[in-house]
Design a protein around this motif. Structure first.
Motif, PDB file in Angstrom:
ATOM      1  N   GLU A  13       0.821  -1.211   0.000  1.00 16.35           N
ATOM      2  CA  GLU A  13       0.000   0.000   0.000  1.00 16.35           C
ATOM      3  C   GLU A  13       0.860   1.267   0.000  1.00 16.35           C
ATOM      4  O   GLU A  13       1.804   1.405   0.764  1.00 16.35           O
TER       5      GLU A  13
ATOM      6  N   ASN B  92       7.378   0.523   2.482  1.00 17.38           N
ATOM      7  CA  ASN B  92       6.269  -0.419   2.657  1.00 17.38           C
ATOM      8  C   ASN B  92       6.570  -1.742   1.956  1.00 17.38           C
ATOM      9  O   ASN B  92       7.240  -1.782   0.923  1.00 17.38           O
TER      10      ASN B  92
ATOM     11  N   PHE C 197      -4.094  -4.493   6.218  1.00 17.07           N
ATOM     12  CA  PHE C 197      -4.401  -3.082   6.010  1.00 17.07           C
ATOM     13  C   PHE C 197      -5.734  -2.727   6.655  1.00 17.07           C
ATOM     14  O   PHE C 197      -6.547  -3.599   6.966  1.00 17.07           O
ATOM     15  N   THR C 198      -5.966  -1.432   6.835  1.00 19.93           N
ATOM     16  CA  THR C 198      -7.186  -0.966   7.487  1.00 19.93           C
ATOM     17  C   THR C 198      -7.976  -0.049   6.577  1.00 19.93           C
ATOM     18  O   THR C 198      -7.445   0.505   5.603  1.00 19.93           O
TER      19      THR C 198
ATOM     20  N   HIS D  35      -4.328   4.239  -0.690  1.00 22.77           N
ATOM     21  CA  HIS D  35      -5.200   3.536   0.252  1.00 22.77           C
ATOM     22  C   HIS D  35      -5.830   2.328  -0.428  1.00 22.77           C
ATOM     23  O   HIS D  35      -6.598   2.465  -1.382  1.00 22.77           O
TER      24      HIS D  35
END
Length: 526
Positions: free
Chosen positions: A98, A106, A114-115, A218
């Motif tokens: 991401e 990353n 992930f959120t 995102h």
């Protein structure tokens, strides 16, 4: 996105058929009640290595082995598929990196790492792929995908004979989400597809020029963009009932491997592949043969490794030496009238492609190049050696020398670019920008290829171009042995290949030292 972002990312990577319009056919049993996250979505029936093959791909929240059931529509009796309809899929856990441009450190992780916007963990995704060959021409096929318990609806698509030619519709970047209003972009994309099938219901397949989605920071946002791209209109199910060819643009590949789990590409090569923090993105060059035409799709995000793309093209052409036409497609546009990054900013990666990639088109006698990226319609003259073969403006040529380049405008209307007032446009035979979504309808026979570009607001083409090859046309250039190519110099070329790569290496070292600080300061995104 800003030129320095694309250049840094790409240098790092280089170094380290007729369809049934009623999409949900009434055959087959209804899908079972979905298990948590188990229902398939982002379902595609992609082009195969040849017109007798189809390649399926879908995403679900189920870790169970994926399964495709497919049969001739007439053999699906009383909603049931015949016993031999089942095809086992290859199912893999989906991973992503991401926001790698804004956070270069990353690494690749499963989706559940992930959120979402509220901080809640995302649910793991699984990608299933299966290929079906020996499809009969001019035949209706019905299929559904699932895990043996939870199924998609039944969809129907139709193969076509290519004996008398074929057609396809090409689109510049749909880039769903780029406007900031996902619903509007989704509606615009659905409207473009509707216009295509209303005017050309017999088109054989769809061809997207990359940047199908937009967000690269995102994962949860890109997930929604993919759903909007793959199924913008559930009452039509265009991409479930029509063959699709697509590839990655500079936005698609910003999540590392995540892009690759959404497509099942034919003849996918490691040549041209990019890497994210030493993890291969599984997005290299690929080719497919449809009728008399060889399509070679190059990974434009790996633009410095010209030798890899050269080797790939040699292999693809060697495997298809009887092809009448050669069409190449990649995302970034070497010849475009657009002002992509701003009037005072040179698009360095694109200029590198103009100075180097076009030599490969000359070397392998490519007929047509299709590009996206610039959201501005441009048709070049026939180009050879970096210059127009002839600057007489015409809509028809016979046995031409060189290659014609098309830069396609937005397929959804999510974003447009303006005319670049500071650049040399001597390569351009036609340019157009009315801030209206467009598509290009391409008709191919053994003797001619015709490209007509339409705005979705009109049934009258804004531009047409036809290439005819007569029986007396000279034979295409043969494939030379691997090694240094005797490529003609281009008109814009300055310095040697060694100088270019030296500059690239210096730029990479400087960029890596300050990437985090620099990238955060840039607001514009392409």
């Amino acid at each position: 996105m800003p030129t320095n972002k694309k250049t840094i990312r790409a240098m790092a990577a280089a170094l380290c058929s007729l369809a049934v319009l009623c999409g949900t056919a009434a055959q087959g049993t209804a899908a079972h009640a979905a298990e948590a996250g188990g229902s398939p979505y982002n379902i595609t029936v992609g082009v195969g290595s040849s017109d007798s093959e189809a390649r399926f791909c879908w995403i679900s929240g189920s870790s169970a082995a994926g399964e495709l059931q497919i049969a001739k529509t007439g053999d699906v009796k009383g909603g049931s598929f015949p016993a031999n309809a089942a095809k086992q899929a290859s199912t893999k856990l989906v991973t992503a990196t991401e926001g790698v441009l804004d956070n270069p450190g990353n690494t690749d992780h499963p989706v559940s790492s992930f959120t979402d916007a509220g901080g809640a963990a995302l649910t793991d995704e699984y990608s299933s792929q299966v290929t079906v060959g020996s499809l009969a021409p001019d035949t209706s096929y019905s299929y559904r995908v699932g895990d043996g318990t939870t199924w998609s609806p039944v969809y129907t698509f139709q193969t076509k004979s290519t004996a008398k030619g074929f057609s396809f519709a090409a689109f510049g970047d749909p880039q769903v989400g780029a406007s900031g209003n996902l619903a509007n972009d989704q509606a615009g994309w659905a409207n473009t597809l509707n216009k295509v099938y209303s005017k050309f219901p017999n088109v054989n397949f769809l061809f997207s020029m990359g940047d199908q989605v937009n967000d690269y920071d995102h994962l949860y946002t890109q997930q929604q963009e993919y759903k909007a791209f793959f199924n913008p209109e559930s009452s039509a199910n265009y991409l479930q009932t029509h063959l699709l060819a697509a590839y990655s643009g500079n936005h698609d590949f910003q999540m590392g491997r995540y892009y690759s789990f959404h497509y099942n590409q034919p003849n996918l090569s490691t040549l041209g592949q990019t890497q994210t923090n030493n993890v291969p993105d599984n997005n290299g060059d690929y080719w497919f043969r449809y009728g008399s035409t060889l399509f070679m799709v190059l990974e434009g995000n790996n633009f410095y490794d010209v030798s890899a793309h050269d080797a790939f093209m040699k292999q693809a052409i060697s495997a298809n030496q009887n092809a009448k036409w050669k069409i190449v497609s990649f995302h970034q546009a070497p010849y475009s009238e657009a002002n992509h990054d701003g009037a005072t900013s040179s698009d360095d990666d694109v200029m590198f492609m103009r100075n180097n990639w076009t030599k490969l088109m000359d070397k392998y006698a490519v007929d047509v190049v299709l590009n996206g990226h610039d959201h501005y319609y441009t048709r070049s003259f026939q180009m050879y050696g970096g210059s127009p073969v002839n600057t007489v403006k015409t809509n028809k040529v016979t046995n031409p020398k060189g290659t014609v380049y098309f830069t396609l405008d937005s397929g959804s209307g999510s974003k447009y670019y303006k005319y670049n007032t500071t650049a040399d446009h001597s390569f351009s035979a036609f340019g157009w920008q009315n801030n209206v979504p467009t598509y290009t309808y391409v008709s191919v026979t053994d003797g001619a290829i015709s490209l007509s570009t339409y705005a979705t607001s009109s049934d009258t083409p804004i531009d047409t171009y036809t290439i005819t090859k007569s029986a007396a046309a000279p034979a295409a250039a043969s494939v030379k042995p691997a090694g240094t190519a005797s490529n003609p110099k281009t008109g814009d070329r300055k310095g040697s290949d060694s100088a270019v790569f030296a500059i690239a290496a210096v730029a990479l070292l400087a960029a890596l030292l300050s990437a985090v600080m620099i990238l955060r300061k840039k607001a514009a995104r392409g």
